[in-house]
Design a protein around this motif. Structure first.
Motif, PDB file in Angstrom:
ATOM      1  N   ASN A  36      59.238 -35.212  28.135  1.00 24.38           N
ATOM      2  CA  ASN A  36      57.814 -34.890  27.964  1.00 24.38           C
ATOM      3  C   ASN A  36      57.109 -35.986  27.189  1.00 24.38           C
ATOM      4  O   ASN A  36      57.718 -36.679  26.380  1.00 24.38           O
ATOM      5  N   LYS A  40      52.804 -33.560  28.965  1.00 28.22           N
ATOM      6  CA  LYS A  40      53.159 -33.497  30.385  1.00 28.22           C
ATOM      7  C   LYS A  40      54.666 -33.616  30.559  1.00 28.22           C
ATOM      8  O   LYS A  40      55.353 -34.205  29.738  1.00 28.22           O
ATOM      9  N   HIS A  41      55.145 -33.090  31.674  1.00 32.08           N
ATOM     10  CA  HIS A  41      56.564 -33.172  32.019  1.00 32.08           C
ATOM     11  C   HIS A  41      56.861 -34.557  32.608  1.00 32.08           C
ATOM     12  O   HIS A  41      56.275 -34.947  33.622  1.00 32.08           O
ATOM     13  N   VAL A  42      57.756 -35.304  31.971  1.00 34.65           N
ATOM     14  CA  VAL A  42      58.133 -36.646  32.418  1.00 34.65           C
ATOM     15  C   VAL A  42      59.301 -36.537  33.397  1.00 34.65           C
ATOM     16  O   VAL A  42      60.291 -35.861  33.134  1.00 34.65           O
ATOM     17  N   GLU A 123      55.112 -44.260  32.689  1.00 33.43           N
ATOM     18  CA  GLU A 123      55.580 -42.884  32.648  1.00 33.43           C
ATOM     19  C   GLU A 123      55.211 -42.202  33.955  1.00 33.43           C
ATOM     20  O   GLU A 123      54.056 -42.255  34.384  1.00 33.43           O
ATOM     21  N   TYR A 125      54.954 -38.646  35.835  1.00 37.47           N
ATOM     22  CA  TYR A 125      54.880 -37.202  35.644  1.00 37.47           C
ATOM     23  C   TYR A 125      55.002 -36.536  37.011  1.00 37.47           C
ATOM     24  O   TYR A 125      55.081 -37.204  38.037  1.00 37.47           O
TER      25      TYR A 125
END
Length: 136
Positions: A36, A40-42, A123, A125
């Motif tokens: 994360n 946000k979810h990575v 990154e 997401y």
């Protein structure tokens, strides 16, 4: 000193390099991809570096650390390329006669690496991606 930009960081290589009969303390920091960021979810990260400059900056940091603390051996490894959640990305290692110098020098090296070394990450997401500044 063992300083490299690599495709895969090798924990065994770092630990074996740091072993020294004069070192009573080895501090080994391993930075990994977390799942994360920014709420946000990575899914994954991609790292890029301008290797000649990154290595030069890493060597400067190592020299500065060696001037401040009694270091027997020092490791700085940073990965480039795609890395999934849980994978190691950076290793900072310091071997010293005493643990305090190893801890303090290691903290200095990772903090300064993140501030000054030209390594960028993107990154990814679930819904989009963003480049993150190398120097926040």
């Amino acid at each position: 000193m063992l300083i490299k930009i690599v495709e895969e960081v090798d924990l065994q290589e770092a630990y074996h390099y740091l072993q020294d009969p004069a070192a009573g303390g080895i501090d080994l920091f391993v930075g990994t991809v977390r799942n994360n960021a920014q709420g946000k979810h990575v899914v994954k990260l991609v790292f890029e570096a301008y290797a000649p400059m990154a290595l030069k900056e890493m060597q400067k940091l190592a020299a500065a650390a060696q001037q401040q603390w009694p270091i027997e051996k020092l490791v700085m490894l940073h990965a480039v390329g795609e890395k999934l959640v849980g994978e190691p990305v950076v290793i900072i290692g310091v071997a010293s006669a005493h643990r305090e110098a190893a801890f303090t020098a290691s903290r200095f090296l990772i903090d300064e690496l993140k501030k000054t070394v030209p390594i960028w990450k993107k990154e990814f997401y679930e819904d989009n991606s963003v480049w993150v500044n190398a120097h926040p």
